[in-house]
Scaffold this active site. Structure first.
Site, PDB file in Angstrom:
ATOM      1  CE  LYS A 171      -4.383  -0.212   2.053  1.00 36.88           C
ATOM      2  NZ  LYS A 171      -4.992  -0.680   0.829  1.00 36.88           N
ATOM      3  CD  GLU A 195      -5.440   6.482   3.286  1.00 42.26           C
ATOM      4  OE1 GLU A 195      -6.684   6.388   3.319  1.00 42.26           O
ATOM      5  OE2 GLU A 195      -4.732   5.869   2.471  1.00 42.26           O
ATOM      6  CG  HIS A 223     -14.101  -4.403   3.699  1.00 40.75           C
ATOM      7  ND1 HIS A 223     -14.018  -3.066   3.411  1.00 40.75           N
ATOM      8  CD2 HIS A 223     -13.989  -4.494   5.053  1.00 40.75           C
ATOM      9  CE1 HIS A 223     -13.855  -2.392   4.530  1.00 40.75           C
ATOM     10  NE2 HIS A 223     -13.842  -3.224   5.540  1.00 40.75           N
ATOM     11  NE  ARG A 232      -9.602  -9.027  -9.022  1.00 42.66           N
ATOM     12  CZ  ARG A 232      -9.364  -8.377  -7.887  1.00 42.66           C
ATOM     13  NH1 ARG A 232      -8.136  -8.331  -7.404  1.00 42.66           N
ATOM     14  NH2 ARG A 232     -10.342  -7.782  -7.232  1.00 42.66           N
TER      15      ARG A 232
HETATM   16  C1  MV4 Z   1     -10.944   4.537   3.722  1.00 42.62           C
HETATM   17  C2  MV4 Z   1     -12.222   4.893   4.202  1.00 42.62           C
HETATM   18  C3  MV4 Z   1     -12.373   6.166   4.690  1.00 42.62           C
HETATM   19  N1  MV4 Z   1     -11.321   7.023   4.732  1.00 42.62           N
HETATM   20  N2  MV4 Z   1      -9.922   5.434   3.765  1.00 42.62           N
HETATM   21  C4  MV4 Z   1     -11.882  -0.059   2.989  1.00 42.62           C
HETATM   22  C5  MV4 Z   1     -11.196  -1.052   2.112  1.00 42.62           C
HETATM   23  C6  MV4 Z   1      -9.932  -0.406   1.728  1.00 42.62           C
HETATM   24  N3  MV4 Z   1      -9.589  -0.764   0.392  1.00 42.62           N
HETATM   25  C7  MV4 Z   1     -10.134   1.047   1.886  1.00 42.62           C
HETATM   26  N4  MV4 Z   1     -11.299   1.196   2.705  1.00 42.62           N
HETATM   27  C8  MV4 Z   1     -11.667   2.400   3.200  1.00 42.62           C
HETATM   28  N5  MV4 Z   1     -10.688   3.332   3.232  1.00 42.62           N
HETATM   29  C9  MV4 Z   1     -10.134   6.635   4.269  1.00 42.62           C
HETATM   30  N6  MV4 Z   1      -9.126   7.493   4.313  1.00 42.62           N
HETATM   31  C10 MV4 Z   1     -13.260   3.954   4.131  1.00 42.62           C
HETATM   32  C11 MV4 Z   1     -12.966   2.707   3.639  1.00 42.62           C
HETATM   33  C12 MV4 Z   1     -14.084   1.801   3.604  1.00 42.62           C
HETATM   34  C13 MV4 Z   1     -14.601   1.327   2.399  1.00 42.62           C
HETATM   35  C14 MV4 Z   1     -14.072   1.687   1.162  1.00 42.62           C
HETATM   36  C15 MV4 Z   1     -14.602   1.196  -0.007  1.00 42.62           C
HETATM   37  C16 MV4 Z   1     -15.687   0.352   0.026  1.00 42.62           C
HETATM   38  C17 MV4 Z   1     -16.221  -0.023   1.216  1.00 42.62           C
HETATM   39  C18 MV4 Z   1     -15.699   0.440   2.418  1.00 42.62           C
HETATM   40  C19 MV4 Z   1     -16.270   0.082   3.627  1.00 42.62           C
HETATM   41  C20 MV4 Z   1     -15.750   0.530   4.790  1.00 42.62           C
HETATM   42  C21 MV4 Z   1     -14.649   1.388   4.785  1.00 42.62           C
END
Ligand code: MV4
Length: 664
Positions: A116, A200, A235, A292
């Site tokens: 990441k 973040e 997720h 992918r």
């Molecule tokens: C975040 C966020 C809020 N703020 N980053 C969850 C999976 C990972 N790939 C990144 N994710 C998140 N990152 C910041 N700075 C909220 C999430 C997140 C989320 C993102 C996409 C789809 C579903 C989600 C469910 C919960 C939290």
């Protein structure tokens, strides 16, 4: 173009790739585990090789065996699908080393997106927007605390080695930071073997919007619009759509161009997805890149009219991208719902079992079904519990939602629990129709997503009775020698007024029904109410009229398990066997002639009120008299013969309307 490829995958994605390969005249080699010998992808392929026992680690993840089979069968390329070996750098390298084309990006591009913090550094350099925060190498608590203060609260600690939502922790206030950091580092060390953290700014109401990108081997890249995948559960994506509702043309272009830059920054080749967090104010931030073809790629295909697997094959062969950016157009709106074998009422516990009944909506320009299973297949514990992807398209989002709701109603499964009813509630929910999308959608609208059944229990039981009785009738006729006078064991068609007891269990509740049949009409007695029912059954399709309400439903009765499908919902009950025999109503006499004979006396007239057990008709046969008695209290409504008439066995003699129970 390749003449033969191997598909290192199973299920719907293997089937979907085979379809395109065949359309392009390419032969396909499949691989399969012991559990998949009869699977759809094996049947569709030109040839298939067994690669080991059911567990993935012993079959679909065995890169050595798969490469061996590619060489043995003469496959020039391997398509990894998604999951399994699709983002495995060693596998991509092993393909290269064996002169087999890996249908995907170079291993270096897969590796670049594996970490990441490294990914963020690359994206920052390429000018792709990042969530404000810290992704540096200095992991001392002092530095991280200072960065946290700069970033502001609430903030999110993310494990550098995490992904897919694992290793994340929200910190609300500076006072909580030190403890939260220590705990997050401990957890990440245990879970991923790496305690390093990113910081973040925490977006509280983000959407998940991702861009489909494509790059060819000459470094050209295009984006094929975006997908909104905000509706997720732990997720796991549940509903996806293209385009993202409410995204401005400007944002779409900016996001698309950022995604292509991101791909080009890592010398990407093939199909990739750049995921962004999209904030309420229209700003967007790089989240991660998937190297992918993704599960939800069909919504992009539906709105662009392009076949992404065809693009993958062309690019892997060395051809330029089929379209330039200016030629990529979208039309209408597409939605995808993932149909899973799981039980929404038990916290989405994965379900297993046999798909004993499976009926899918008709496919058209509006409806597409991507699946790897057919009726009778087993959903096992070994693989992902996704049964199918249901994809719909229409000119507008609202029409597409209607299509989805309808298509879900036409997706019928018995034998395995599914999330179809949940998906139906989701697609039909007002906030979804209003595109009130955030990643918290499912948690925020729980009350809408676990709806009460739309069928009232009594009506459902009456329909169940209709289904059971009609199916028994049809089975009787089919299984009987038509010339035999003994063929029909029951007197169902003899217009007698027998009461058929029927015991149906729904959950914990046992319902004792009584069913009277007369002139192909039924009276169903349930819990003190009486329902008039007419019904006909064609295979699995029951057309019924209950007290004037016409209802047409599908069902499946298998052994003693009955499932009825109604508006995206199911009604399930157990039919008890021990009550299959006929019983005489009230135990006394019957209103049909028990034998061939003569009517010698009629002791009632139309309009008479009679009581149960009262003699109504006397018949004579073989020089013996027989009394025909009222089965229940009621009123005589019809007399079909006169004194002296000859009647045949089973003929109706008299009609009575029962008066002891209110008619519902
Ligand atoms: C975040 C966020 C809020 N703020 N980053 C969850 C999976 C990972 N790939 C990144 N994710 C998140 N990152 C910041 N700075 C909220 C999430 C997140 C989320 C993102 C996409 C789809 C579903 C989600 C469910 C919960 C939290």
């Amino acid at each position: 173009m390749f003449s033969k490829i191997l598909i290192a995958n199973r299920g719907e994605i293997a089937c979907r790739i085979i379809q395109t390969a065949h359309r392009m005249g390419i032969r396909v080699v499949a691989v399969y585990s012991d559990a998949d010998a009869d699977a759809r992808h094996v049947a569709m392929a030109d040839e298939a090789f067994n690669i080991g026992p059911a567990p993935s680690s012993e079959s679909y993840l065995r890169s050595d065996k798969i490469i061996e089979i590619a060489k043995e069968s003469g496959a020039q390329a391997i398509h990894p699908g998604y999951g399994f070996l699709s983002e495995n750098t060693q596998f991509a390298e092993a393909c290269e080393a064996n002169d087999i084309v890996f249908i995907g990006p170079p291993s270096s591009a897969i590796a670049a997106m594996g970490s990441k913090s490294a990914a963020k550094a690359i994206m920052e350099k390429a000018g792709v927007p990042l969530v404000p925060g810290y992704h540096g190498d200095d992991q001392s608590p002092e530095t991280l605390r200072a960065e946290a203060e700069k970033c502001g609260f609430p903030l999110l600690l993310k494990a550098v080695a995490g992904g897919g939502g694992k290793g994340m922790r929200v910190v609300e206030r500076l006072e909580d930071f030190d403890d939260a950091l220590a705990a997050a580092k401990r957890e990440s060390k245990n879970a991923f073997g790496n305690p390093d953290m990113l910081i973040e700014r925490y977006l509280t109401q983000p959407r998940h919007v991702e861009i489909q990108v494509f790059c060819d081997q000459d470094g050209h890249g295009v984006y094929l619009a975006e997908r909104d995948c905000s509706v997720q559960r732990r997720h796991q994506k549940v509903l996806e759509e293209a385009p993202a509702p409410g995204l401005s043309e400007e944002t779409r272009k900016a996001m698309g161009e950022a995604a292509v830059k991101a791909a080009q920054a890592i010398n990407y080749v093939g199909a990739g997805t750049v995921e962004f967090l999209y904030d309420v104010d229209g700003s967007f931030f790089f989240m991660e890149m998937n190297t992918r073809l993704q599960v939800e790629h069909p919504v992009t295909e539906m709105v662009t009219g392009q076949d992404l697997v065809e693009w993958q094959l062309k690019v892997a062969w060395g051809e330029p991208l089929p379209l330039e950016q200016s030629q990529v157009k979208t039309r209408g709106h597409a939605l995808e719902a993932r149909i899973y074998a799981e039980d929404p009422d038990q916290d989405f516990l994965p379900a297993t079992g046999n798909l004993r009944y499976l009926s899918t909506p008709d496919e058209s320009v509006h409806v597409r079904v991507d699946t790897g299973v057919t009726e009778g297949d087993e959903i096992s514990i070994h693989y992902d519990p996704m049964i199918a992807k249901l994809i719909v398209w229409d000119e507008t989002r609202d029409q597409a939602i209607n299509r989805m709701v309808q298509a879900l109603e036409h997706y019928r499964i018995a034998g395995v629990k599914t999330n179809i009813r949940f998906l139906h509630a989701l697609a039909d929910a007002q906030p979804f129709r209003e595109a009130d999308l955030t990643t918290g959608f499912i948690d925020d609208h729980r009350e809408l997503l676990f709806p009460k059944s739309k069928l009232d229990t009594h009506k459902a039981l009456v329909l169940a009775a209709g289904f059971v009785l009609e199916q028994r009738k049809s089975r009787e006729v089919v299984s009987t020698d038509p010339w035999s006078p003994f063929g029909r064991q029951n007197s169902w068609r003899m217009n007698s007024e027998y009461a058929q007891p029927l015991k149906l269990q729904v959950g914990e509740d046992i319902h004792e029904l009584k069913v009277l049949e007369r002139d192909d009409r039924y009276q169903v007695h349930v819990g003190g109410s009486v329902y008039n029912l007419t019904s006909r059954l064609d295979d699995d399709y029951l057309q019924a009229v209950i007290n004037g309400h016409r209802i047409s439903i599908h069902g499946n009765l298998h052994n003693d398990k009955l499932v009825l499908f109604y508006e995206g919902d199911t009604f399930q009950c157990t039919v008890y066997r021990e009550t299959y025999g006929l019983e005489e109503m009230a135990g006394e006499g019957s209103l049909s002639a028990p034998m061939n004979g003569a009517v010698v006396a009629i002791q009632a007239k139309v309009g008479d009120t009679v009581t149960a057990g009262q003699t109504l008709v006397i018949m004579e046969a073989m020089k013996m008299e027989h009394a025909i008695k009222a089965p229940a209290d009621g009123v005589v409504t019809d007399i079909f013969f006169a004194e002296g008439d000859q009647v045949s066995e089973g003929a109706d003699l008299i009609a009575i309307e029962a008066s002891d129970e209110e008619v519902a």
